[in-house]
Design an enzyme around this catalytic site. Structure first.
Site, PDB file in Angstrom:
ATOM      1  N   ARG A   1       0.908  -1.217  -0.143  1.00  0.00           N
ATOM      2  CA  ARG A   1      -0.092  -0.137   0.287  1.00  0.00           C
ATOM      3  C   ARG A   1       0.915   1.405  -0.028  1.00  0.00           C
ATOM      4  NH1 ARG A   1      -2.987  -3.067   3.703  1.00  0.00           N
ATOM      5  NH2 ARG A   1      -4.795  -4.050   2.569  1.00  0.00           N
TER       6      ARG A   1
ATOM      7  N   LYS B 117       2.819  11.362 -11.528  1.00  0.00           N
ATOM      8  CA  LYS B 117       2.019  10.424 -12.406  1.00  0.00           C
ATOM      9  C   LYS B 117       2.656   9.244 -12.471  1.00  0.00           C
ATOM     10  CE  LYS B 117      -1.159  13.476 -14.729  1.00  0.00           C
ATOM     11  NZ  LYS B 117      -1.718  14.013 -16.070  1.00  0.00           N
TER      12      LYS B 117
ATOM     13  N   GLU C 111       8.654  17.712 -25.189  1.00  0.00           N
ATOM     14  CA  GLU C 111       7.940  18.117 -24.134  1.00  0.00           C
ATOM     15  C   GLU C 111       8.627  19.464 -23.645  1.00  0.00           C
ATOM     16  OE1 GLU C 111       5.323  16.590 -23.018  1.00  0.00           O
ATOM     17  OE2 GLU C 111       5.503  14.289 -22.958  1.00  0.00           O
TER      18      GLU C 111
ATOM     19  N   LYS D 255       6.856  22.992 -14.522  1.00  0.00           N
ATOM     20  CA  LYS D 255       6.115  21.440 -14.045  1.00  0.00           C
ATOM     21  C   LYS D 255       6.078  21.714 -12.426  1.00  0.00           C
ATOM     22  CE  LYS D 255       4.888  16.884 -14.674  1.00  0.00           C
ATOM     23  NZ  LYS D 255       4.907  15.585 -15.368  1.00  0.00           N
TER      24      LYS D 255
ATOM     25  N   GLU E  12      -4.575  16.835 -10.828  1.00  0.00           N
ATOM     26  CA  GLU E  12      -5.223  17.254 -12.040  1.00  0.00           C
ATOM     27  C   GLU E  12      -6.992  17.457 -12.146  1.00  0.00           C
ATOM     28  OE1 GLU E  12      -3.587  15.626 -15.647  1.00  0.00           O
ATOM     29  OE2 GLU E  12      -5.313  15.895 -16.625  1.00  0.00           O
TER      30      GLU E  12
ATOM     31  N   ARG F 128      -3.586  21.467 -14.019  1.00  0.00           N
ATOM     32  CA  ARG F 128      -2.499  20.568 -14.632  1.00  0.00           C
ATOM     33  C   ARG F 128      -2.793  19.976 -15.859  1.00  0.00           C
ATOM     34  NH1 ARG F 128       0.522  15.815 -11.173  1.00  0.00           N
ATOM     35  NH2 ARG F 128       1.840  15.090 -12.968  1.00  0.00           N
TER      36      ARG F 128
ATOM     37  N   ASN G 172      -0.900  18.286 -20.505  1.00  0.00           N
ATOM     38  CA  ASN G 172      -1.524  17.411 -21.533  1.00  0.00           C
ATOM     39  C   ASN G 172      -1.480  18.053 -22.986  1.00  0.00           C
ATOM     40  OD1 ASN G 172      -1.464  15.265 -19.758  1.00  0.00           O
ATOM     41  ND2 ASN G 172      -3.635  15.819 -19.209  1.00  0.00           N
TER      42      ASN G 172
ATOM     43  N   HIS H  87      -1.473  15.998 -26.220  1.00  0.00           N
ATOM     44  CA  HIS H  87      -1.239  14.422 -25.818  1.00  0.00           C
ATOM     45  C   HIS H  87      -2.600  13.870 -26.066  1.00  0.00           C
ATOM     46  CE1 HIS H  87       2.323  15.993 -23.692  1.00  0.00           C
ATOM     47  NE2 HIS H  87       2.374  14.714 -22.955  1.00  0.00           N
TER      48      HIS H  87
ATOM     49  N   HIS I 298      -1.615  10.521 -27.704  1.00  0.00           N
ATOM     50  CA  HIS I 298      -2.126   9.197 -27.363  1.00  0.00           C
ATOM     51  C   HIS I 298      -2.985   8.415 -28.174  1.00  0.00           C
ATOM     52  CE1 HIS I 298      -1.740  10.604 -22.658  1.00  0.00           C
ATOM     53  NE2 HIS I 298      -0.487  10.309 -23.227  1.00  0.00           N
TER      54      HIS I 298
ATOM     55  N   HIS J  32       6.653   8.503 -27.761  1.00  0.00           N
ATOM     56  CA  HIS J  32       5.485   9.279 -27.222  1.00  0.00           C
ATOM     57  C   HIS J  32       5.941  10.668 -27.367  1.00  0.00           C
ATOM     58  CE1 HIS J  32       3.115  10.813 -23.928  1.00  0.00           C
ATOM     59  NE2 HIS J  32       3.900  11.703 -23.567  1.00  0.00           N
TER      60      HIS J  32
HETATM   61  P1  NAD Z   1      11.671   5.387 -22.718  1.00  0.00           P
HETATM   62  O1  NAD Z   1      11.658   5.209 -21.266  1.00  0.00           O
HETATM   63  O2  NAD Z   1      11.278   4.533 -23.356  1.00  0.00           O
HETATM   64  O3  NAD Z   1      13.270   5.750 -23.136  1.00  0.00           O
HETATM   65  C1  NAD Z   1      13.702   5.750 -24.343  1.00  0.00           C
HETATM   66  C2  NAD Z   1      14.785   4.869 -24.734  1.00  0.00           C
HETATM   67  O4  NAD Z   1      16.070   5.466 -24.247  1.00  0.00           O
HETATM   68  C3  NAD Z   1      14.754   3.454 -24.156  1.00  0.00           C
HETATM   69  O5  NAD Z   1      15.051   2.635 -25.055  1.00  0.00           O
HETATM   70  C4  NAD Z   1      15.654   3.547 -23.015  1.00  0.00           C
HETATM   71  O6  NAD Z   1      16.136   2.322 -22.549  1.00  0.00           O
HETATM   72  C5  NAD Z   1      16.747   4.329 -23.538  1.00  0.00           C
HETATM   73  N1  NAD Z   1      17.520   5.237 -22.537  1.00  0.00           N
HETATM   74  C6  NAD Z   1      17.267   5.690 -21.466  1.00  0.00           C
HETATM   75  N2  NAD Z   1      17.922   6.299 -20.776  1.00  0.00           N
HETATM   76  C7  NAD Z   1      19.225   6.212 -21.805  1.00  0.00           C
HETATM   77  C8  NAD Z   1      20.508   6.746 -21.872  1.00  0.00           C
HETATM   78  N3  NAD Z   1      20.911   7.781 -20.760  1.00  0.00           N
HETATM   79  N4  NAD Z   1      21.293   6.498 -22.763  1.00  0.00           N
HETATM   80  C9  NAD Z   1      20.882   5.995 -23.895  1.00  0.00           C
HETATM   81  N5  NAD Z   1      19.677   5.263 -23.778  1.00  0.00           N
HETATM   82  C10 NAD Z   1      18.842   5.449 -22.941  1.00  0.00           C
HETATM   83  O7  NAD Z   1      10.934   6.968 -23.074  1.00  0.00           O
HETATM   84  P2  NAD Z   1      10.941   8.397 -22.465  1.00  0.00           P
HETATM   85  O8  NAD Z   1      10.786   9.057 -23.677  1.00  0.00           O
HETATM   86  O9  NAD Z   1      11.889   8.346 -21.594  1.00  0.00           O
HETATM   87  O10 NAD Z   1       9.515   8.215 -21.763  1.00  0.00           O
HETATM   88  C11 NAD Z   1       8.284   7.935 -22.299  1.00  0.00           C
HETATM   89  C12 NAD Z   1       7.273   7.398 -21.468  1.00  0.00           C
HETATM   90  O11 NAD Z   1       7.070   8.318 -20.518  1.00  0.00           O
HETATM   91  C13 NAD Z   1       6.247   7.136 -21.992  1.00  0.00           C
HETATM   92  O12 NAD Z   1       5.631   5.895 -21.688  1.00  0.00           O
HETATM   93  C14 NAD Z   1       5.341   8.316 -21.455  1.00  0.00           C
HETATM   94  O13 NAD Z   1       3.827   7.946 -21.438  1.00  0.00           O
HETATM   95  C15 NAD Z   1       5.646   8.365 -20.164  1.00  0.00           C
HETATM   96  N6  NAD Z   1       5.524   9.959 -19.793  1.00  0.00           N
HETATM   97  C16 NAD Z   1       5.046  10.103 -18.283  1.00  0.00           C
HETATM   98  C17 NAD Z   1       4.784  11.354 -17.882  1.00  0.00           C
HETATM   99  C18 NAD Z   1       4.361  11.248 -16.361  1.00  0.00           C
HETATM  100  O14 NAD Z   1       3.889  12.515 -15.921  1.00  0.00           O
HETATM  101  N7  NAD Z   1       4.266  10.464 -15.713  1.00  0.00           N
HETATM  102  C19 NAD Z   1       5.073  12.428 -18.664  1.00  0.00           C
HETATM  103  C20 NAD Z   1       5.387  12.477 -19.854  1.00  0.00           C
HETATM  104  C21 NAD Z   1       5.448  10.871 -20.534  1.00  0.00           C
HETATM  105  N1  GLY Z   2       2.717  15.000 -18.175  1.00  0.00           N
HETATM  106  C1  GLY Z   2       1.542  15.477 -17.965  1.00  0.00           C
HETATM  107  C2  GLY Z   2       1.297  15.558 -16.345  1.00  0.00           C
HETATM  108  O1  GLY Z   2       2.397  15.232 -15.734  1.00  0.00           O
HETATM  109  O2  GLY Z   2       0.544  16.206 -15.909  1.00  0.00           O
END
Ligand code: NAD
Ligand code: GLY
Length: 362
Positions: free
Chosen positions: A119, A141, A183, A225, A235, A239, A243, A246, A250, A263
């Site tokens: 939890r 998130k 972003e 942010k 949100e 907030r 998006n 997005h 999405h 993404h």
């Molecule tokens: P990812 O985590 O898939 O990373 C991209 C690629 O880079 C992967 O292959 C990873 O293994 C590689 N990688 C990571 N660090 C590296 C480094 N230093 N050197 C070499 N390779 C490296 O993608 P991302 O773009 O980081 O994140 C996208 C995800 O984030 C999506 O799922 C999206 O929905 C999510 N997201 C979440 C939020 C939130 O608020 N939680 C906001 C925006 C996006």
């Molecule tokens: N990436 C959108 C949020 O964190 O609200």
């Protein structure tokens, strides 16, 4: 080194940004309360940075590691279950800390596991992509994808610490780096016109990964942010502007198959769709659309929607967006460059026209 605080009362936490932070043992010792840690990473990031991180965690009693498969396609409940398996097999207690070492995929899944395990246990983000350092590691998130919708299963769950080592960005692929810039650009478009102008002036330095440009941009994004999240953590209002682009993005990710379009790439074209829609509504003029598309192009981001996706595909996928309320689609649009708002009265034909402006057929 820069430090930005996400102000959430007793749940406030620092985002520490700088070069070489993975080796700064005292940062981890200062912010981690328990003696057990599970580092969650993937098979791409581990060979690059795991040893360095483990060196900084040597003073903790029990440090376990879990390597997950790499990719958005693995951002699922099944993969999160592997984190639970490891925590239970290695007898992690309620005072354990889950540490995410990687991009947004690893961060979102690890945070969700931290929210659920017994939890709720402590959580630390060590983001290693540009996207994760400016966006996904901040704000709490967490979650996974469902075949029917992106990020549909999840929780709001804040970390205790975000530690962004900007040196890690040197190994990021050009495509993933550009996806992160989407972003970065988003923040300028939605609430900081001077930052947008700064990006126009410094995009070449950013693309060259100049350390000063990266550090300035990451700090500015995290400040924006952090301020938005501090005002509206769950949100219920403002907030949602984060998006921007997005809802369209999405839809592309879900319909194309997770991982096919990154993404950030989907968000880039989604932002263009949203500014085209704002132009059709008469709120902004063509010059803003052109400034955005020029900046996206210089950031090596796509300007045209994927082939073979119809406007019906978009509308069907957008109907399961988390912002839908009472069956009404809510979109983030622009009043002007640097001022976003939430709209719930956009007629479908106008949405379809905006899609067509970005290359969507029929
Ligand atoms: P990812 O985590 O898939 O990373 C991209 C690629 O880079 C992967 O292959 C990873 O293994 C590689 N990688 C990571 N660090 C590296 C480094 N230093 N050197 C070499 N390779 C490296 O993608 P991302 O773009 O980081 O994140 C996208 C995800 O984030 C999506 O799922 C999206 O929905 C999510 N997201 C979440 C939020 C939130 O608020 N939680 C906001 C925006 C996006
Ligand atoms: N990436 C959108 C949020 O964190 O609200």
């Amino acid at each position: 080194m820069h430090c930005v605080t996400v102000e959430l009362g007793v749940r406030s936490y620092p985002i520490i940004i700088g070069a070489g932070l993975l080796q700064k043992t005292h940062q981890f010792q200062a912010h981690i309360r328990g003696k057990q840690i599970l580092v969650v990473t993937n098979n791409t990031v581990a060979p690059l940075y795991l040893d360095s991180l483990l060196g900084s965690l040597a003073s903790f009693d029990q440090v376990d590691t879990l390597l997950l498969p790499d990719g958005e396609a693995f951002k699922t409940l099944d993969t999160v279950n592997r984190i639970f398996d490891q925590l239970l097999q290695r007898r992690h207690n309620r005072d354990t800390t889950i540490m995410a070492l990687g991009g947004g995929v690893i961060g979102d899944m690890s945070g969700f596991a931290a929210a659920c395990y017994q939890r709720g246990v402590d959580f630390v983000q060590v983001p290693t992509t540009l996207l994760a350092q400016v966006d996904s590691s901040v704000g709490g998130k967490t979650g996974v994808n469902h075949p029917l919708g992106k990020n549909m299963i999840g929780a709001f769950y804040q970390p205790q610490l975000v530690l962004a080592d900007t040196d890690t960005l040197n190994t990021l692929s050009a495509r993933d780096f550009s996806a992160g810039l989407a972003e970065v650009i988003k923040y300028g478009v939605i609430c900081d016109e001077p930052f947008f102008a700064w990006l126009e002036a410094n995009i070449e330095a950013l693309m060259a990964r100049e350390p000063w440009a990266l550090a300035d941009a990451i700090e500015r994004c995290c400040r924006i942010k952090a301020a938005v999240v501090s005002e509206d953590e769950r949100e219920s209002g403002r907030r949602a502007i984060l998006n921007f682009g997005h809802t369209f993005g999405h839809a592309i990710e879900a319909v194309q198959g997770y991982g096919s379009w990154l993404h950030g790439e989907a968000v880039a074209i989604g932002m263009l769709m949203a500014v085209e829609l704002s132009r059709l509504k008469g709120d902004i003029d063509l010059a803003v659309v052109e400034r955005l598309s020029t900046l996206l192009e210089k950031a090596s981001l796509p300007l045209k929607a994927p082939q073979g996706m119809t406007s019906d595909d978009y509308l069907a996928a957008m109907a399961v967006d988390k912002k839908v309320q009472g069956g009404r689609l809510r979109l983030i649009l622009l009043q002007s460059l640097g001022r976003a708002y939430i709209s719930d009265d956009t007629p479908k034909p106008q949405v379809i026209s905006a899609l067509r402006c970005c290359g969507v057929e029929n």
